[in-house]
Design a protein around this motif. Structure first.
Motif, PDB file in Angstrom:
ATOM      1  N   HIS A 272      -5.027  -6.290   0.158  1.00 49.54           N
ATOM      2  CA  HIS A 272      -3.900  -6.128   1.148  1.00 49.54           C
ATOM      3  C   HIS A 272      -3.748  -5.454   2.326  1.00 49.54           C
ATOM      4  CE1 HIS A 272      -2.094  -7.271  -3.054  1.00 49.54           C
ATOM      5  NE2 HIS A 272      -0.977  -7.264  -2.416  1.00 49.54           N
ATOM      6  N   THR A 278      -9.745   4.601   1.654  1.00 45.91           N
ATOM      7  CA  THR A 278      -8.475   5.030   1.387  1.00 45.91           C
ATOM      8  C   THR A 278      -8.199   4.914  -0.158  1.00 45.91           C
ATOM      9  OG1 THR A 278      -7.484   4.874   3.404  1.00 45.91           O
ATOM     10  CG2 THR A 278      -6.019   4.712   1.792  1.00 45.91           C
ATOM     11  N   MET A 327       3.823  -2.400  -4.929  1.00 48.16           N
ATOM     12  CA  MET A 327       3.389  -1.147  -4.157  1.00 48.16           C
ATOM     13  C   MET A 327       2.073  -1.251  -3.194  1.00 48.16           C
ATOM     14  SD  MET A 327       3.537   1.486  -7.221  1.00 48.16           S
ATOM     15  CE  MET A 327       5.060   1.613  -8.277  1.00 48.16           C
ATOM     16  N   GLY A 329      -0.330  -2.228  -0.184  1.00 50.49           N
ATOM     17  CA  GLY A 329      -0.065  -2.610   0.941  1.00 50.49           C
ATOM     18  C   GLY A 329      -1.192  -2.149   1.898  1.00 50.49           C
ATOM     19  N   ASP A 330      -1.221  -2.158   3.248  1.00 54.14           N
ATOM     20  CA  ASP A 330      -2.179  -1.843   4.032  1.00 54.14           C
ATOM     21  C   ASP A 330      -2.225  -0.642   4.340  1.00 54.14           C
ATOM     22  OD1 ASP A 330       0.139  -1.824   5.687  1.00 54.14           O
ATOM     23  OD2 ASP A 330      -0.578  -3.164   7.021  1.00 54.14           O
ATOM     24  N   SER A 331      -0.989   0.222   3.810  1.00 52.35           N
ATOM     25  CA  SER A 331      -1.069   1.680   4.097  1.00 52.35           C
ATOM     26  C   SER A 331      -0.331   2.539   2.818  1.00 52.35           C
ATOM     27  CB  SER A 331       0.099   1.885   5.422  1.00 52.35           C
ATOM     28  OG  SER A 331       1.146   1.585   5.168  1.00 52.35           O
ATOM     29  N   LEU A 332      -0.447   3.665   2.822  1.00 55.48           N
ATOM     30  CA  LEU A 332       0.297   4.561   1.682  1.00 55.48           C
ATOM     31  C   LEU A 332       1.685   4.566   1.697  1.00 55.48           C
ATOM     32  CD1 LEU A 332      -2.572   7.243   1.289  1.00 55.48           C
ATOM     33  CD2 LEU A 332      -2.295   5.115  -0.013  1.00 55.48           C
ATOM     34  N   HIS A 333       2.243   4.538   0.520  1.00 54.19           N
ATOM     35  CA  HIS A 333       3.758   4.900   0.441  1.00 54.19           C
ATOM     36  C   HIS A 333       3.744   5.884  -0.608  1.00 54.19           C
ATOM     37  CE1 HIS A 333       4.485   1.225   3.148  1.00 54.19           C
ATOM     38  NE2 HIS A 333       3.429   0.734   2.513  1.00 54.19           N
ATOM     39  N   PRO A 334       5.160   6.394  -0.755  1.00 56.31           N
ATOM     40  CA  PRO A 334       5.561   7.354  -1.678  1.00 56.31           C
ATOM     41  C   PRO A 334       5.313   6.612  -3.246  1.00 56.31           C
ATOM     42  CG  PRO A 334       7.035   7.546   0.049  1.00 56.31           C
ATOM     43  CD  PRO A 334       6.099   6.442   0.417  1.00 56.31           C
ATOM     44  N   SER A 335       5.914   5.441  -3.116  1.00 52.54           N
ATOM     45  CA  SER A 335       5.618   4.735  -4.639  1.00 52.54           C
ATOM     46  C   SER A 335       4.120   4.864  -5.048  1.00 52.54           C
ATOM     47  CB  SER A 335       6.468   3.463  -4.430  1.00 52.54           C
ATOM     48  OG  SER A 335       5.808   2.659  -3.516  1.00 52.54           O
ATOM     49  N   MET A 336       3.347   4.306  -4.283  1.00 53.00           N
ATOM     50  CA  MET A 336       2.104   4.227  -4.560  1.00 53.00           C
ATOM     51  C   MET A 336       1.454   5.587  -5.130  1.00 53.00           C
ATOM     52  SD  MET A 336      -0.876   2.786  -5.159  1.00 53.00           S
ATOM     53  CE  MET A 336      -0.388   1.034  -4.660  1.00 53.00           C
TER      54      MET A 336
END
Length: 452
Positions: A272, A278, A327, A329-336
């Protein structure tokens, strides 16, 4: 604390059991380096040699199978030859298998070293090692100690994952393998110095125990044939539905942790567009909360019905897996971040209640039976690892693997809540009722009296 001639104890400041537990924790931490390696090294190996995810997953699957199948025999070998010798040899095998992997040029060599050599080493000091220490050295605080020791592997994941990911990206995967080998070897002197097999080796009674607890250990701890004892324990346990319920649930546990997330989370995140370092950092966060969750689970196991705890743990895990595909993706999100925290708290929280149920149902052979239950955990992990790799090769993504694993978690929750307290086969006498102050002691129910 020492035992006087009259069998009474003179209390010192710290019971030797805590030093043994600390040494065991560090040993588990040192052995955990390899548990972090496959997920980090799959992509670099694929890029260098062109091997498919399915081929690389085969080496991991062989490792996971042997990691599990060695467990019951390791428990019996620890009874026969001592914990210290078995653990020292196991750490040496991990170092040899990981260190010589830097010379591989063909996939079968990776299967031999990662799969067979390291698999035997890690399997010889799997969670059954933690159960052995907790059951021999502790009567009080047994569930808590089991939780802390189980967290040793999670701590290793926390320590090694970011290091191995960074080293692999900057200097190559071979240096990462050498770090794993060095960590395993570094722990051996500590094991040889501090890891005693029995409380009697230090002239004490088990922590919180009486002379009767040590006498019981004497009568069950020196089998003349370790392999025969392991096989006999399996043959007797396999005649009960309780064993198959525990083994089935724990197989699903393995498939959804070591097999799926532990092996394929970093490659899936890479698919992704997320950087490997990371993704490794996220798994390290899983390790942080794994420690908290496992210790808390040990605490709860001392106080609540372990069947209910298992059902809750598996249900939460299934919810997380259903949500995971949306959840990534190529960047971090709060859900992850939320997923990582919840999954970390749940990762091996299943171990303390499963150990408690094995001890409750199978008495003196409970630790060896847990070894077989743990073998099912690793067989499930091997199947989960291999299946996820094949699904990725055939469909181009891990989505089917995530959803399938979530469905299995629902099954595990339903099976766990129905585990019987004592399911005696014909001719088998249920374990006697220990004193009421012993944590997680099997109690005599109407089923027990019928079995009598």
């Amino acid at each position: 604390m020492v035992v006087t001639g009259g069998g009474r104890q003179r209390v010192g400041r710290i019971h030797p059991a805590w030093f043994v537990a600390a040494a065991a924790f560090v040993a588990l931490l040192g052995a955990a380096g390899f548990r972090s390696a496959p997920g980090v090294l799959i992509v670099p190996l694929q890029e260098e040699f062109g091997w498919t995810r399915g081929t690389l997953s085969l080496a991991v699957s062989v490792n996971l199978v042997l990691f599990g199948l060695m467990a019951p025999f390791a428990a019996a070998l620890m009874d026969r030859f001592g914990v210290r010798a078995v653990v020292a040899i196991a750490l040496t095998l991990i170092a040899v298998g990981s260190g010589t992997a830097v010379f591989v040029t063909a996939s079968w060599q990776l299967v031999l070293l990662w799969g067979v050599v390291v698999g035997i080493g890690t399997g010889s000091m799997a969670l059954v090692f933690a159960a052995t220490i907790a059951n021999r050295w502790f009567v009080r605080r047994r569930g808590l100690v089991m939780g802390v020791l189980t967290a040793g592997s999670a701590t290793g994941q926390l320590v090694f994952l970011p290091v191995l990911a960074t080293v692999s990206e900057r200097t190559g995967w071979r240096v990462a393998c050498l770090i794993v080998a060095g960590a395993a070897l570094a722990v051996v002197p500590l094991v040889l110095r501090f890891l005693h097999s029995h409380p009697r080796d230090r002239g004490v009674l088990p922590y919180g125990g009486t002379a009767a607890d040590e006498i019981h250990a004497d009568t069950t701890g020196r089998p003349s044939d370790a392999v025969r004892r392991a096989v006999t324990a399996l043959r007797e346990a396999a005649r009960t539905r309780t064993f198959w319920a525990l083994a089935g649930g724990f197989a699903i546990c393995g498939a959804t942790t070591n097999g799926l997330i532990g092996t394929h989370f970093i490659p899936a995140a890479h698919d992704h567009g997320m950087g490997q370092t990371t993704a490794a950092g996220l798994l390290a966060v899983v390790g942080v909360f794994d420690i908290v969750g496992t210790v808390a689970s040990g605490f709860l196991t001392d106080r609540f019905n372990p069947r209910v705890l298992l059902a809750v743990y598996y249900s939460l895990r299934g919810v997380g897996l259903v949500m995971l595909p949306g959840m990534l993706g190529d960047s971090l999100h709060p859900s992850m971040i939320g997923f990582v925290i919840v999954y970390g708290l749940d990762w091996v929280a299943t171990v303390p209640p499963t150990v408690a149920l094995c001890r409750e149902a199978f008495g003196a052979t409970g630790t060896i039976v847990f070894g077989w239950v743990f073998a099912s955990h690793q067989i499930g992990a091997a199947i989960g690892s291999g299946a996820a790799g094949l699904l990725r090769d055939s469909t181009g993504s891990y989505t089917v693997a995530w959803f399938g694993a979530a469905g299995l978690c629902v099954v595990a929750a339903a099976v766990s809540i129905g585990v019987r307290r004592w399911d005696a086969p014909v001719g088998v006498v249920p374990p006697p009722t220990p004193p009421a102050d012993v944590p997680n002691a099997p109690t005599r129910t109407s089923e027990t009296m019928v079995a009598d």
